[in-house]
Design an enzyme around this catalytic site. Structure first.
Site, short mmCIF file in Angstrom:
data_model
loop_
_atom_site.label_atom_id
_atom_site.label_comp_id
_atom_site.label_asym_id
_atom_site.label_seq_id
_atom_site.Cartn_x
_atom_site.Cartn_y
_atom_site.Cartn_z
N ASP A 31 0.36 4.19 -9.73
CA ASP A 31 1.31 3.35 -9.01
C ASP A 31 2.61 4.13 -8.82
O ASP A 31 2.97 4.95 -9.67
CB ASP A 31 1.58 2.05 -9.79
CG ASP A 31 2.01 0.89 -8.90
OD1 ASP A 31 1.27 -0.12 -8.84
OD2 ASP A 31 3.08 0.99 -8.24
N ASP A 74 2.54 8.55 -5.61
CA ASP A 74 2.56 7.82 -4.34
C ASP A 74 1.32 8.19 -3.53
O ASP A 74 0.97 9.37 -3.43
CB ASP A 74 3.84 8.21 -3.57
CG ASP A 74 4.13 7.26 -2.43
OD1 ASP A 74 3.18 6.88 -1.70
OD2 ASP A 74 5.30 6.90 -2.26
N ARG A 100 1.77 -5.26 0.97
CA ARG A 100 0.85 -6.34 1.29
C ARG A 100 1.48 -7.59 1.89
O ARG A 100 0.82 -8.64 1.98
CB ARG A 100 0.04 -6.70 0.06
CG ARG A 100 0.84 -7.38 -1.06
CD ARG A 100 0.56 -8.85 -1.12
NE ARG A 100 1.20 -9.47 -2.26
CZ ARG A 100 2.03 -10.49 -2.13
NH1 ARG A 100 2.34 -10.96 -0.94
NH2 ARG A 100 2.57 -11.02 -3.21
N THR A 144 -8.50 -7.84 3.71
CA THR A 144 -7.97 -9.20 3.78
C THR A 144 -8.77 -10.04 4.78
O THR A 144 -9.25 -9.53 5.81
CB THR A 144 -6.48 -9.18 4.19
OG1 THR A 144 -6.04 -10.52 4.39
CG2 THR A 144 -6.23 -8.40 5.45
N SER A 179 -0.51 -9.78 12.06
CA SER A 179 0.78 -9.14 11.72
C SER A 179 0.52 -7.64 11.65
O SER A 179 -0.63 -7.20 11.56
CB SER A 179 1.30 -9.63 10.37
OG SER A 179 0.54 -9.06 9.31
N TYR A 181 1.10 -5.88 9.14
CA TYR A 181 0.43 -5.66 7.85
C TYR A 181 -1.08 -5.88 7.98
O TYR A 181 -1.88 -5.03 7.58
CB TYR A 181 1.00 -6.60 6.76
CG TYR A 181 -0.04 -6.90 5.71
CD1 TYR A 181 -0.43 -5.91 4.80
CD2 TYR A 181 -0.69 -8.14 5.65
CE1 TYR A 181 -1.43 -6.16 3.86
CE2 TYR A 181 -1.67 -8.39 4.71
CZ TYR A 181 -2.04 -7.40 3.83
OH TYR A 181 -3.04 -7.64 2.91
N HIS A 182 -1.46 -7.06 8.51
CA HIS A 182 -2.89 -7.35 8.61
C HIS A 182 -3.59 -6.28 9.47
O HIS A 182 -4.73 -5.90 9.21
CB HIS A 182 -3.12 -8.76 9.18
CG HIS A 182 -2.80 -9.87 8.20
ND1 HIS A 182 -1.62 -10.56 8.23
CD2 HIS A 182 -3.50 -10.39 7.17
CE1 HIS A 182 -1.61 -11.48 7.26
NE2 HIS A 182 -2.74 -11.40 6.60
N LYS A 185 -4.72 -3.22 7.66
CA LYS A 185 -6.00 -3.38 6.95
C LYS A 185 -7.18 -3.15 7.90
O LYS A 185 -8.22 -2.63 7.50
CB LYS A 185 -6.10 -4.79 6.37
CG LYS A 185 -5.07 -5.10 5.30
CD LYS A 185 -5.40 -4.41 4.01
CE LYS A 185 -4.62 -4.95 2.85
NZ LYS A 185 -4.83 -4.22 1.60
N VAL A 211 -4.35 -15.34 -2.67
CA VAL A 211 -4.56 -15.50 -4.12
C VAL A 211 -3.50 -16.43 -4.69
O VAL A 211 -2.34 -16.37 -4.28
CB VAL A 211 -4.46 -14.13 -4.83
CG1 VAL A 211 -4.77 -14.27 -6.32
CG2 VAL A 211 -5.40 -13.12 -4.19
N VAL A 254 6.20 -26.26 4.77
CA VAL A 254 5.00 -26.11 5.60
C VAL A 254 5.44 -25.63 6.98
O VAL A 254 6.31 -26.23 7.61
CB VAL A 254 4.26 -27.46 5.71
CG1 VAL A 254 3.15 -27.40 6.76
CG2 VAL A 254 3.70 -27.86 4.35
#
Ligand code: NAD
Ligand code: USQ
Length: 405
Positions: A31, A74, A100, A144, A179, A181-182, A185, A211, A254
């Site tokens: 990490d 890294d 993430r 994801t 996004s 981010y997504h 993946k 999660v 929401v």
């Protein structure tokens, strides 16, 4: 087994490293502490007071006698990654080490570029390191469910059989990520699939849902092992956020109608799914995809469940429908398959009243640490801009931020 947990200082990685260590595996964590730096950058902190990683590891060894090795490095730095792979000689690598957060990747251009470089180039470095140093090692990669988006047909596990103009093939399931981010993946998945085919690597892509929870048997052993509980708008995820909001009487946030349906799972199932993947490795050259979630809920379902559970604890939790800062369908068809991990032995922890109570009670126990100004969404999908409270434009390079380590 010798198992390297990349990103083992994070939420899923920490719980997984402890569990695999308890099961008698030799475990190493790799990490960079990047995530602790992003918290500093945003001015946020986990609800639960997590300790520095060396302190966590010392406590684990003291309590169980099991050492967990630590490599600080890294993913973007090939030399440090290759050093860890060469030194530790893993039979399986579990790769959690990515940026993430979807909102983080949508803050502005710099955070979008940073996220994709960190994730895509980091994973590419790993693929080269495995090819060069451990070609037989099983790569278990956290993907994801958000790679698929919300299509108007059932979501299969990675592949779909298509008939077109009288011919038939099994092809990667179409990806419609929501996004930057997504999307990182999705790009990872393509690179991994390509290297399995081209170099004969073996990989399992775990397309994980959202999660929830923070406690596992191992992290509960001692306060020094406590795991993250993020509740801020950037790193906090839906159910954890709603529980923190309920604990301080903040309306549950929401977004839009709340009809957004997603797959969810308890963190105790995350770690078990990873173990199952380790115990049943992919074949050489195989790129396998498992959908890793146990139940589907709409966001509004979750808010209502938290509202009811909070009410039983004497808390009044109102539900607010905020304008959705994201561009996403607020009511849609959603039916995702998730039988592969169940077939291999996963026995899910379904979302229960007891779990909701325990999550809200944890939030109550640490409520003095809650900064309610972090609940309201400020990152806007339609208008990425760094001109905001985070002061994000001030640091030219996230790697220059001070490290807690
Ligand atoms: P997290 O931010 O808590 O942990 C990620 C860890 O990776 C951190 O400790 C961070 O320092 C490390 N890291 C990031 N970039 C790195 C780099 N370049 N080099 C070395 N270390 C690096 O995240 P998490 O919630 O534990 O998620 C872990 C993985 O699971 C991610 O890949 C995420 O996309 C995936 N996932 C998480 C969820 C969720 O709900 N938390 C759901 C689906 C998938
Ligand atoms: N949402 C709300 N209110 C909130 C927070 C979220 O309505 O206060 C909604 C979002 O608009 C979205 C849904 O809840 O429709 C899920 O959002 P989230 O922030 O809980 O999760 P998401 O951004 O999808 O990302 C998380 C993890 C990510 C992982 C993903 C799995 O941060 O790492 O990849 O869950 S999945 O959702 O299946 O793509």
């Amino acid at each position: 087994m010798r198992i390297a947990v990349l990103g083992g200082d994070g939420y899923c990685g920490w719980a997984t490293a402890l569990y695999l260590s308890k099961k008698g595996n030799s475990v190493a964590i790799f990490d960079s502490f990047a995530r602790r730096q992003w918290d500093y950058e945003l001015g946020v902190q986990t609800l639960t007071p997590i300790r520095a990683l060396p302190e966590r590891l010392k406590a684990w060894k003291r309590l169980t006698g099991n050492p967990i090795e630590l490599f600080v490095g890294d993913m973007i730095d090939y030399e440090s990654l290759a050093f860890a792979i060469k030194e530790f000689e893993p039979e399986a690598v579990v790769h959690f080490a990515e940026q993430r957060s979807a909102p983080y990747s949508m803050i502005d251009r710099r955070h979008a570029v940073f996220t994709q470089v960190n994730n895509v180039a980091g994973t590419l470095n790993l693929l080269f390191a495995l090819r060069e140093l451990r070609p037989d090692c099983h790569l278990i990669k956290l993907g994801t469910m958000g790679e698929y988006g919300t299509p108007n047909i059932d979501i299969e596990e990675g592949y779909i059989t298509i008939e077109h103009n009288g011919r038939r093939d099994v092809l990667p399931y179409p990806k419609q990520a929501g996004s930057f981010y997504h999307l990182s993946k999705v790009h990872d998945s393509h690179n991994i699939m390509f290297t399995c085919k081209t170099w004969g690597l073996r990989a399992t892509d775990l397309n994980q849902g959202v999660v929830y929870g923070t406690v596992s048997d191992e992290s509960a052993l001692d306060e020094a092992l406590i795991n993250r509980f993020d509740y801020d708008e950037v790193f906090g995820t839906a159910l954890n956020r709603f529980c923190a909001e309920a604990a301080v009487g903040h309306p549950l946030t929401v977004y839009g109608k709340g009809g957004q349906t997603r797959g969810f799972l308890d963190i105790r199932d995350t770690i078990r799914c990873v173990e199952i993947a380790c115990l049943h490795p992919a074949e050489r050259g195989e790129f396998r995809v498992f959908n890793q979630f146990t139940e589907q809920f709409t966001v509004l379902d979750l808010a209502r469940m938290v509202q009811t559970a909070a009410g039983k604890l004497g808390l009044k939790a109102e539900i607010d429908h905020l304008p959705d800062p994201r561009v996403e369908a607020e009511a849609h068809y959603y039916n995702a398959k998730n039988s592969k991990l169940i077939d291999l032995g996963l026995q899910p922890h379904f979302l229960s009243d007891a779990l909701l109570d325990s999550l809200i009670n944890i939030a109550i126990a640490y409520r003095d640490r809650i900064d309610s100004s972090l609940f309201m969404p400020q990152v806007n999908w339609r208008n990425p801009t760094n001109d905001r409270r985070h002061g994000l434009g001030k640091v030219a390079d996230a790697s220059l931020m001070p490290s807690e380590a």
